[in-house]
Motif scaffolding. Structure first.
Motif, PDB file in Angstrom:
ATOM      1  N   PHE A  41     -45.960  11.336  -4.273  1.00 50.46           N
ATOM      2  CA  PHE A  41     -46.113  11.817  -5.614  1.00 50.46           C
ATOM      3  C   PHE A  41     -46.564  10.618  -6.431  1.00 50.46           C
ATOM      4  CE2 PHE A  41     -44.006  12.272  -9.762  1.00 50.46           C
ATOM      5  CZ  PHE A  41     -44.632  13.413 -10.201  1.00 50.46           C
ATOM      6  N   THR A  42     -47.874  10.565  -6.718  1.00 51.62           N
ATOM      7  CA  THR A  42     -48.386   9.388  -7.429  1.00 51.62           C
ATOM      8  C   THR A  42     -49.159   9.813  -8.658  1.00 51.62           C
ATOM      9  OG1 THR A  42     -50.197   9.479  -5.866  1.00 51.62           O
ATOM     10  CG2 THR A  42     -48.559   7.762  -5.522  1.00 51.62           C
ATOM     11  N   ASN A  43     -49.145   9.035  -9.643  1.00 50.92           N
ATOM     12  CA  ASN A  43     -49.895   9.289 -10.874  1.00 50.92           C
ATOM     13  C   ASN A  43     -49.660  10.691 -11.423  1.00 50.92           C
ATOM     14  OD1 ASN A  43     -51.014   6.758 -10.502  1.00 50.92           O
ATOM     15  ND2 ASN A  43     -52.736   7.599  -9.316  1.00 50.92           N
ATOM     16  N   GLY A  44     -48.432  11.114 -11.352  1.00 48.90           N
ATOM     17  CA  GLY A  44     -48.124  12.418 -11.949  1.00 48.90           C
ATOM     18  C   GLY A  44     -48.608  13.595 -11.148  1.00 48.90           C
ATOM     19  N   LYS A  45     -49.158  13.343  -9.958  1.00 46.66           N
ATOM     20  CA  LYS A  45     -49.554  14.493  -9.154  1.00 46.66           C
ATOM     21  C   LYS A  45     -49.292  14.254  -7.680  1.00 46.66           C
ATOM     22  CE  LYS A  45     -54.067  15.104  -8.133  1.00 46.66           C
ATOM     23  NZ  LYS A  45     -55.527  15.202  -8.302  1.00 46.66           N
ATOM     24  N   PHE A  46     -49.272  15.335  -6.945  1.00 43.54           N
ATOM     25  CA  PHE A  46     -49.052  15.230  -5.513  1.00 43.54           C
ATOM     26  C   PHE A  46     -50.386  15.022  -4.813  1.00 43.54           C
ATOM     27  CE2 PHE A  46     -45.266  17.355  -6.910  1.00 43.54           C
ATOM     28  CZ  PHE A  46     -44.277  16.783  -6.130  1.00 43.54           C
ATOM     29  N   ASP A  47     -50.445  14.002  -3.999  1.00 45.54           N
ATOM     30  CA  ASP A  47     -51.681  13.722  -3.277  1.00 45.54           C
ATOM     31  C   ASP A  47     -51.326  13.326  -1.849  1.00 45.54           C
ATOM     32  OD1 ASP A  47     -54.342  13.413  -2.907  1.00 45.54           O
ATOM     33  OD2 ASP A  47     -54.377  11.314  -3.565  1.00 45.54           O
ATOM     34  N   PRO A  48     -51.675  14.071  -0.858  1.00 47.39           N
ATOM     35  CA  PRO A  48     -52.450  15.317  -0.918  1.00 47.39           C
ATOM     36  C   PRO A  48     -51.628  16.456  -1.554  1.00 47.39           C
ATOM     37  CG  PRO A  48     -51.600  14.977   1.280  1.00 47.39           C
ATOM     38  CD  PRO A  48     -51.262  13.751   0.509  1.00 47.39           C
ATOM     39  N   PRO A  49     -52.318  17.496  -2.042  1.00 50.35           N
ATOM     40  CA  PRO A  49     -51.624  18.587  -2.732  1.00 50.35           C
ATOM     41  C   PRO A  49     -50.587  19.249  -1.836  1.00 50.35           C
ATOM     42  CG  PRO A  49     -54.000  18.822  -2.956  1.00 50.35           C
ATOM     43  CD  PRO A  49     -53.767  17.722  -1.970  1.00 50.35           C
ATOM     44  N   ILE A  50     -49.486  19.667  -2.418  1.00 52.01           N
ATOM     45  CA  ILE A  50     -48.493  20.421  -1.664  1.00 52.01           C
ATOM     46  C   ILE A  50     -48.641  21.913  -2.022  1.00 52.01           C
ATOM     47  CG2 ILE A  50     -46.882  18.502  -1.592  1.00 52.01           C
ATOM     48  CD1 ILE A  50     -45.645  21.111  -3.664  1.00 52.01           C
ATOM     49  N   THR A  51     -48.132  22.746  -1.155  1.00 49.76           N
ATOM     50  CA  THR A  51     -48.253  24.181  -1.373  1.00 49.76           C
ATOM     51  C   THR A  51     -46.954  24.736  -1.943  1.00 49.76           C
ATOM     52  OG1 THR A  51     -49.717  24.293   0.513  1.00 49.76           O
ATOM     53  CG2 THR A  51     -48.787  26.366  -0.241  1.00 49.76           C
ATOM     54  N   LEU A  52     -47.083  25.586  -2.921  1.00 48.19           N
ATOM     55  CA  LEU A  52     -45.934  26.271  -3.489  1.00 48.19           C
ATOM     56  C   LEU A  52     -46.209  27.767  -3.378  1.00 48.19           C
ATOM     57  CD1 LEU A  52     -44.177  25.441  -6.839  1.00 48.19           C
ATOM     58  CD2 LEU A  52     -44.865  27.773  -6.362  1.00 48.19           C
ATOM     59  N   THR A  53     -45.399  28.478  -2.604  1.00 47.71           N
ATOM     60  CA  THR A  53     -45.658  29.907  -2.447  1.00 47.71           C
ATOM     61  C   THR A  53     -44.819  30.694  -3.437  1.00 47.71           C
ATOM     62  OG1 THR A  53     -43.958  30.115  -0.762  1.00 47.71           O
ATOM     63  CG2 THR A  53     -46.194  29.739   0.006  1.00 47.71           C
ATOM     64  N   GLY A  84     -51.532  18.581  -8.325  1.00 50.15           N
ATOM     65  CA  GLY A  84     -51.491  18.540  -6.863  1.00 50.15           C
ATOM     66  C   GLY A  84     -50.587  19.608  -6.289  1.00 50.15           C
ATOM     67  N   ILE A  85     -50.461  20.719  -7.018  1.00 51.64           N
ATOM     68  CA  ILE A  85     -49.648  21.824  -6.506  1.00 51.64           C
ATOM     69  C   ILE A  85     -50.582  23.003  -6.264  1.00 51.64           C
ATOM     70  CG2 ILE A  85     -47.740  23.398  -6.960  1.00 51.64           C
ATOM     71  CD1 ILE A  85     -46.662  21.292  -8.927  1.00 51.64           C
ATOM     72  N   ASP A  86     -50.581  23.454  -5.028  1.00 53.94           N
ATOM     73  CA  ASP A  86     -51.449  24.558  -4.659  1.00 53.94           C
ATOM     74  C   ASP A  86     -50.605  25.830  -4.675  1.00 53.94           C
ATOM     75  OD1 ASP A  86     -53.526  26.006  -3.786  1.00 53.94           O
ATOM     76  OD2 ASP A  86     -53.693  25.073  -1.805  1.00 53.94           O
ATOM     77  N   ILE A  87     -50.788  26.641  -5.712  1.00 51.67           N
ATOM     78  CA  ILE A  87     -49.977  27.852  -5.833  1.00 51.67           C
ATOM     79  C   ILE A  87     -50.573  28.943  -4.961  1.00 51.67           C
ATOM     80  CG2 ILE A  87     -49.174  29.652  -7.396  1.00 51.67           C
ATOM     81  CD1 ILE A  87     -49.173  27.576  -9.619  1.00 51.67           C
ATOM     82  N   LYS A  88     -49.765  29.444  -4.041  1.00 53.75           N
ATOM     83  CA  LYS A  88     -50.235  30.508  -3.149  1.00 53.75           C
ATOM     84  C   LYS A  88     -49.353  31.733  -3.347  1.00 53.75           C
ATOM     85  CE  LYS A  88     -52.990  28.685   0.443  1.00 53.75           C
ATOM     86  NZ  LYS A  88     -53.739  27.790  -0.417  1.00 53.75           N
ATOM     87  N   TYR A  89     -49.998  32.872  -3.467  1.00 55.30           N
ATOM     88  CA  TYR A  89     -49.244  34.113  -3.587  1.00 55.30           C
ATOM     89  C   TYR A  89     -49.119  34.768  -2.220  1.00 55.30           C
ATOM     90  CZ  TYR A  89     -49.221  33.997  -8.677  1.00 55.30           C
ATOM     91  OH  TYR A  89     -48.980  33.655  -9.986  1.00 55.30           O
ATOM     92  N   LYS A 370     -38.941  22.393   0.101  1.00 52.17           N
ATOM     93  CA  LYS A 370     -38.754  20.938   0.167  1.00 52.17           C
ATOM     94  C   LYS A 370     -39.179  20.268  -1.134  1.00 52.17           C
ATOM     95  CE  LYS A 370     -37.805  20.528   4.716  1.00 52.17           C
ATOM     96  NZ  LYS A 370     -37.809  21.940   5.057  1.00 52.17           N
ATOM     97  N   HIS A 371     -39.881  20.991  -1.980  1.00 48.07           N
ATOM     98  CA  HIS A 371     -40.464  20.323  -3.130  1.00 48.07           C
ATOM     99  C   HIS A 371     -39.986  20.893  -4.447  1.00 48.07           C
ATOM    100  CE1 HIS A 371     -43.070  17.291  -1.529  1.00 48.07           C
ATOM    101  NE2 HIS A 371     -43.419  18.112  -0.566  1.00 48.07           N
ATOM    102  N   VAL A 372     -38.672  20.920  -4.569  1.00 44.18           N
ATOM    103  CA  VAL A 372     -38.146  21.383  -5.839  1.00 44.18           C
ATOM    104  C   VAL A 372     -38.608  20.442  -6.958  1.00 44.18           C
ATOM    105  CG1 VAL A 372     -35.939  20.208  -5.573  1.00 44.18           C
ATOM    106  CG2 VAL A 372     -36.072  22.267  -6.962  1.00 44.18           C
ATOM    107  N   ASP A 373     -38.935  19.195  -6.580  1.00 42.38           N
ATOM    108  CA  ASP A 373     -39.495  18.272  -7.581  1.00 42.38           C
ATOM    109  C   ASP A 373     -40.840  18.775  -8.091  1.00 42.38           C
ATOM    110  OD1 ASP A 373     -40.472  17.860  -5.029  1.00 42.38           O
ATOM    111  OD2 ASP A 373     -40.829  15.708  -5.298  1.00 42.38           O
ATOM    112  N   ALA A 374     -41.618  19.403  -7.206  1.00 47.52           N
ATOM    113  CA  ALA A 374     -42.914  19.940  -7.624  1.00 47.52           C
ATOM    114  C   ALA A 374     -42.725  21.080  -8.611  1.00 47.52           C
ATOM    115  CB  ALA A 374     -43.709  20.421  -6.414  1.00 47.52           C
ATOM    116  N   PHE A 375     -41.720  21.903  -8.325  1.00 49.10           N
ATOM    117  CA  PHE A 375     -41.449  23.007  -9.248  1.00 49.10           C
ATOM    118  C   PHE A 375     -41.123  22.465 -10.634  1.00 49.10           C
ATOM    119  CE2 PHE A 375     -38.125  25.604 -11.274  1.00 49.10           C
ATOM    120  CZ  PHE A 375     -38.893  26.697 -11.588  1.00 49.10           C
ATOM    121  N   PHE A 376     -40.267  21.438 -10.660  1.00 49.57           N
ATOM    122  CA  PHE A 376     -39.907  20.897 -11.973  1.00 49.57           C
ATOM    123  C   PHE A 376     -41.059  20.128 -12.619  1.00 49.57           C
ATOM    124  CE2 PHE A 376     -35.547  21.969 -10.854  1.00 49.57           C
ATOM    125  CZ  PHE A 376     -35.136  22.503 -12.060  1.00 49.57           C
ATOM    126  N   LEU A 377     -41.918  19.544 -11.788  1.00 52.66           N
ATOM    127  CA  LEU A 377     -43.109  18.921 -12.358  1.00 52.66           C
ATOM    128  C   LEU A 377     -43.915  19.978 -13.117  1.00 52.66           C
ATOM    129  CD1 LEU A 377     -45.135  16.538 -12.590  1.00 52.66           C
ATOM    130  CD2 LEU A 377     -46.210  17.403 -10.505  1.00 52.66           C
TER     131      LEU A 377
END
Lengths: 564, 290, 296
Positions: A41-53, A84-89, A370-377
């Motif tokens: 998690f760098t510069n305020g974004k996830f790199d490479p992007p993580i997936t959030l379903t 860097g969050i890839d939202i997937k439905y 695994k990425h509850v931090d991404a959710f809060f981001l």
């Protein structure tokens, strides 16, 4: 011959089996196990992007431009590029089948999405009970930004719905404070013609309604003077528009709401003694023709229609009813004038109206995510752009060409200024389908504008730009601003529903029968098909049929979540 | 000739008047929807539109048909209907034919009840969903076609139509040395065209209109048209959320909804006139006999 | 020889039986939910068993009998009306000799079937509202007072039955038209030669040819003796007509809104299926005994 026959059967079987072979598999939508935990998690974004379903629903209120979809649009692209969050439905369905689809996934033991946003309190409590979702208390402490913490700590009751055994099993979504608090919207040109003042009491209101029935405004007979709808079978008198709760509020109670009406225990509004007088008043109004003869058959949309069509002189509803006046009434009759007014005082000497519950739904987070931090981001960022600083790319709105346009060098969010005349509510693409804004912000900003102050933050400028330029010169008469001003003024008269929990055990088996009896009795009283004394019979029965027990359970819940 | 008598002529005139009035009553609702779809949203919300468009425009149609999703959905619906009709009719006819010969079919009645039982009893949504998933039919067109491939109601109708066919025909054919399959294809099918047309219509309409299975079994990009329309027409419950003014305006867009309803209905309406020639003129049985 | 030929018949049945077994009989395992407090995340195996509790909850209510009666009354009336009207209509249409006109009428009457109840119900509601055409034009011109059709229980039932018929009779007619077109025209010629007028011909030729299909449709319709039409009632009803218009399915729907409905829904579904199945058996037996016709 027999061979041919067998061939045919065989072919059919093959067809059936082909289906099996060709299928792309039901597991397709599931996310690949997040293996990126270690990655950064760098510069305020996830790199490479993580997936959030997640899972979603669409309905007629959704508008898509440029071939976009709920899965792939201006918002999801922005989130992917910037966070860097890839939202997937995993799937998208219609609003009314959302809960069914979630339950089907649960039954089939499918993997739950990483993040799920829910309104339905029963489904929420089911999901929490399923044990597949996490207690977010510590994650909230760890990852939520100071701003988000400040917003969520304003009122401990925000968390009531997601609290179980003292743990927070989700992040509530907060809607605007007082967003569905009712005002009266009255045809001021008609008041002028009748030489009448806006109502301060129910008596004034009755005179106005009577006057409207008897006066010819050149638009045909006024029928009914007061446009409300009591069709809803669950809560006929409490509606988000076309609301009738204030008639009861004038007697000091709100039907269908749980509050400490006559003591220090939570009690059900519809069985309080004050209810009887209020029902008698409605019966009287119905008989006198102040309400539509079809008041129990028309929905809120149709009751609003009568106001648009100049059949009614008064409609009820919150701030957003300004759009009914502007986009419909004024187009039907450019000379029509209407304005919001506070709820008049009832026989109790005070006005009373339903209070809007702020937490409207909640996000639940999968235990295995695994990425509850991404959710809060995401949440932190969304609250940030909901009230953006100056110079932010969101200064003017969420996306140019969607919720605002630049016309002749000026920012506008008036639909008529859009080249395709189609404004899009970008917030409907958000994970919660609604904007992330401090609940108190909008009302306060409106009131600032009402008081003639110039907008000083981008958020305020946005609200400012949503109003046609011609109207802004006279801030005290801009419909939304005025409505917000009155809404804030009458905030002290609002009566809240203090029961926000899932259905209690007795409710599960008895509530439907009680509600059925309630709405049937009340509507028949209003229609004059049952005498007002039926109310007493109803209350007795209600208590015996499980009402008393439910009252106990509701109070137990209230005490358990720390209600005072 | 009977139709030359005076009393019959009076009856005939009255009959035509009556049937015309009834037809009118049946077409008016659709005309109303059509008129709404061509009118401006404002005129519609002002209740100005009954049977003739007010402020005629094609915006709703442009907006609906301009949607890329829509063409895909249309294609899927057509595919579903074609596949559903072909498989459905094949299975229905194959099942109905033997069951129409109870005399030659030992245990036939038991088998018939085996089918009829499923008209009434079903396990409901959850087990069906799990089954479709276990069969790996999720998000395939087979999830929409196979579960209802054999419509028992249609099968029973077909069976009875078959039984109305004179026995001599079948016997002649069987004696000629043809098997049941040949008899079915050469003798039964040609003279059963009105009945088959009926079943084709029922199956096609059923598949076209079905929306719920699409919603449950298919991913959004694979929704057939009725599913897509269903979600476009239904308003979700907004009472608890923060709504924007744009949403409030869109909610009242009956014009757009009407256009969508009409576009969704039109293709299936066209199937009927096409099949109609089979009903209007019966097959002359005598000709086949001779 | 004969036997060998007949063996083919069983092969023909096979595809249908496989399909029905897989897609209908296998899922019936889910009927166990009727006896469970089904929790989706626990599944069929682990959900707690509650015995007859779901049934008790449905039938120990004060209004249970009334709801079942409403359902039965509305459904039965619909079955009868939706059988008689299409048959009569088919007979009347059969008299039209002008082919073009016949086709047009046929097409027009089948159109309402394609409007969903959300739309059609809205139209019915508009027509019958206090500001609708009936109350502002028709009744006043007859010197009658306005009637709130959808706010009065008895009128409500009437509206439900008539509007259902309005929407569906045209579609239901098709199957009878198909049967009529199967009639051998030489039968009419023979009757004509015998000097029978049209009325006699109808009695002697047309009706007898229709009887089997009427029995078939009627018997199968018995299966919906507890299906009063959820979509329709749901779109038309309101608390004012609960006493005459609340049906089993609307009740289950309302319960489902506050409770995940699987246990109760399955229990009530099972009850409805059982009643429907018994009715089909009765109709089947009656038809074979009194009309000497077995539909299969």
């Amino acid at each position: 011959m027999r061979k041919k026959m067998m061939m045919l059967s065989a072919i059919l079987l093959v067809i059936a089996l082909m289906g099996t072979a060709c299928s792309s598999g039901g597991d397709k939508g599931q996310s690949p196990e997040s293996d990126v935990e270690s990655k950064g998690f760098t510069n305020g974004k996830f790199d490479p992007p993580i997936t959030l379903t997640t899972v979603g629903s669409v309905g007629s209120n959704y508008v898509f431009k440029n071939g976009e979809t709920l899965e792939n649009n201006v918002h999801t692209k922005w989130v992917k590029d910037n966070l860097g969050i890839d939202i997937k439905y995993n799937w998208v369905t219609s609003g009314d089948q959302f809960a069914t689809k979630v339950r089907l996934d649960l039954s089939a033991n499918n993997k739950m999405p990483d993040v799920i946003h829910i309104y339905d309190p029963q489904l929420m409590s089911d999901l929490i009970e399923s044990g597949k979702f996490m207690d977010i208390s510590s994650a909230f402490d760890k990852y939520a930004s100071p701003k988000v913490k400040q917003i969520y700590n304003q009122d401990p009751m925000y968390w009531a719905q997601v609290t179980k055994d003292g743990k927070h099993y989700g992040l509530p979504t907060l809607s605007r404070a007082q967003q569905n608090d009712t005002l009266l919207w009255i045809r001021t040109d008609w008041l002028k013609k009748m030489n009448m003042e806006p109502p301060k009491t129910f008596d004034d209101l009755e005179k106005i309604m009577d006057g409207m029935k008897k006066t010819d405004f050149g638009t045909g007979p006024v029928n009914p003077p007061l446009a409300i709808s009591i069709k809803d079978a669950n809560m006929p008198f409490v509606q988000w528009r076309g609301d009738a709760s204030w008639i009861f509020g004038g007697y000091g109670i709100i039907p269908h709401y749980w509050n400490k009406w006559n003591g220090d225990k939570l009690e059900y509004g519809s069985v309080q003694p004050q209810m009887k007088q209020a029902l008698a008043k409605m019966q009287d109004w119905y008989k006198k023709g102040y309400l539509s003869a079809d008041v129990g058959l028309i929905d809120v949309g149709k009751s609003d229609d009568t106001f648009r069509n100049q059949k009614s002189g008064i409609m009820t509803g919150p701030t957003f009813q300004a759009s009914v006046v502007r986009s419909a009434l004024n187009k039907n009759n450019p000379n029509a004038e209407a304005a919001p007014f506070p709820i008049p005082a009832g026989p109790s000497g005070k006005p009373g109206l339903r209070n809007t519950t702020v937490p409207g739904g909640a996000f639940l987070i999968n235990k295995d995510f695994k990425h509850v931090d991404a959710f809060f981001l995401y949440i932190n960022k969304m609250y940030e752009i909901g009230d953006p600083p100056k110079g932010s790319e969101f200064e003017n709105g969420y996306a140019e060409g969607y919720d605002y346009v630049i016309k002749d060098g000026k920012v506008s969010s008036v639909e008529a200024d859009f080249p395709d005349k189609q404004k899009v509510n970008v917030a409907s693409y958000f994970l919660s389908g609604q904007p992330f804004v401090d609940p108190e912000l909008e009302l306060n900003s409106y009131v600032k504008l009402y008081n003639g102050e110039k907008p000083s933050t981008p958020f305020e400028t946005r609200m400012y730009n949503a109003v046609p330029e011609s109207e802004r010169k006279d801030p005290k008469n801009v419909l939304e601003w005025k409505a917000a001003y009155y809404t804030l003024q009458q905030k002290d008269n609002t009566l809240a529903n203090l029961f926000l929990g899932p259905p209690t055990p007795t409710m599960k088996s008895k509530w439907e029968a009680l509600v059925k009896m309630e709405s049937e009795t009340f509507l028949k009283i209003v229609y004059g098909k049952a005498s007002i004394d039926e109310f007493d019979t109803f209350v007795d029965k209600w208590k015996k049929m499980g009402g008393d027990q439910i009252t106990e359970e509701v109070n137990d819940w209230y005490n358990s979540v720390g209600g005072k | 000739m009977y139709y030359k008598t005076k009393s019959y002529r009076i009856f005939y005139a009255l009959n035509i008047i009556l049937l015309s009035l009834i037809s009118l009553a049946c077409i008016l609702p659709l005309i109303h929807v059509l008129a709404l779809s061509f009118s401006s949203g404002l005129a519609v919300s002002a209740n100005k539109v009954t049977f003739w468009p007010v402020d005629f425009n094609l915006d709703s149609y442009k907006r609906t048909l301009g949607d890329a999703d829509f063409l895909v959905a249309f294609y899927l619906s057509v595919a579903r209907v074609v596949l559903g009709v072909v498989i459905g009719i094949a299975v229905t006819v194959l099942t109905a034919y033997p069951l129409s010969k109870m005399d030659s079919l030992k245990g036939g009645r038991v088998i018939a009840w085996f089918f009829v039982f499923t008209m009434l009893f079903n396990g409901g949504l959850i087990p069906s969903y799990i089954l479709i998933q276990k069969l790996h039919l999720m998000n395939t067109i087979w999830a929409l076609v196979l579960p209802g491939a054999l419509g028992v109601y249609n099968m029973i109708l077909m069976l009875n139509f078959f039984r109305a066919i004179p026995k001599e025909l079948e016997e002649a054919s069987l004696i000629d040395g043809a098997g049941h399959m040949t008899t079915l294809i050469r003798i039964y099918l040609p003279i059963s065209m009105p009945s088959i047309a009926t079943i084709v219509l029922f199956v096609a309409v059923g598949h076209w209109n079905a929306w719920f299975d699409g919603l449950i079994y298919m991913q959004k990009e694979n929704w057939p048209m009725s599913t897509l329309l269903q979600t476009m027409i239904k308003a979700p419950d907004l009472s608890q959320r923060t709504v924007s003014d744009a949403e409030i305006v869109n909610l009242t867009e009956r014009t757009l909804k009407s256009a969508k309803i009409f576009i969704g209905t039109l293709p299936i309406l066209l199937v009927y006139p096409f099949l109609q020639r089979y009903f209007v003129k019966g097959i002359v049985l005598g000709a086949v006999k001779g | 020889m004969r036997l060998r030929k007949n063996a083919v018949l069983y092969w023909m049945l096979l595809p249908g039986m496989i399909l029905v077994f897989v897609f209908h009989y296998l899922p019936m395992a889910g009927l166990v939910m009727a006896f469970q407090d089904f929790k989706p995340w626990l599944g069929f195996v682990k959900s707690p068993w509650v015995g007859w509790e779901n049934f008790q909850m449905a039938f120990q209510r004060e209004d249970s009998l009334q709801v079942v009666w409403n359902t039965f009354f509305i459904a039965c009336t619909k079955i009868i009306v939706n059988l008689v009207v299409p048959v009569v209509f088919a007979l009347l249409l059969n008299e039209i000799r002008h082919m073009g006109l016949k086709k047009v009428i046929q097409t027009l009457v089948y159109l309402p079937h394609f409007l969903s109840w959300v739309v059609f119900g809205g139209i019915v509601g508009d027509i019958l509202s206090s500001q609708g055409i009936i109350n502002t034009l028709v009744l006043p011109s007859l010197g009658l007072d306005p009637i709130l059709f959808l706010a009065d229980g008895n009128w409500f039932r009437f509206v439900v039955i008539v509007s259902d018929n309005w929407k569906e009779f045209g579609f239901a007619t098709i199957v009878f038209l198909a049967a009529l077109s199967n009639i051998d025209p030489s039968l009419y010629e023979a009757a004509e030669v015998d000097g029978a007028n049209r009325w006699r011909q109808t009695w002697a030729v047309t009706l007898p040819a229709l009887v089997p299909i009427v029995i078939v449709v009627g018997t199968l319709a018995m299966s919906s003796v507890l299906n009063a039409g959820f979509d329709q009632i749901f779109n038309l009803y309101n608390p004012l007509v609960y006493d005459k218009g609340d049906i089993i399915d609307t009740f289950v729907y309302r319960v489902g809104l506050l409770n995940s409905e699987f246990g109760l829904g399955t229990a009530i579904g099972l009850f409805k299926s059982a009643v429907g199945f018994i009715m089909v058996i009765i109709a089947y037996v009656l038809a074979s005994r009194f009309a000497n016709y077995r539909i299969f």
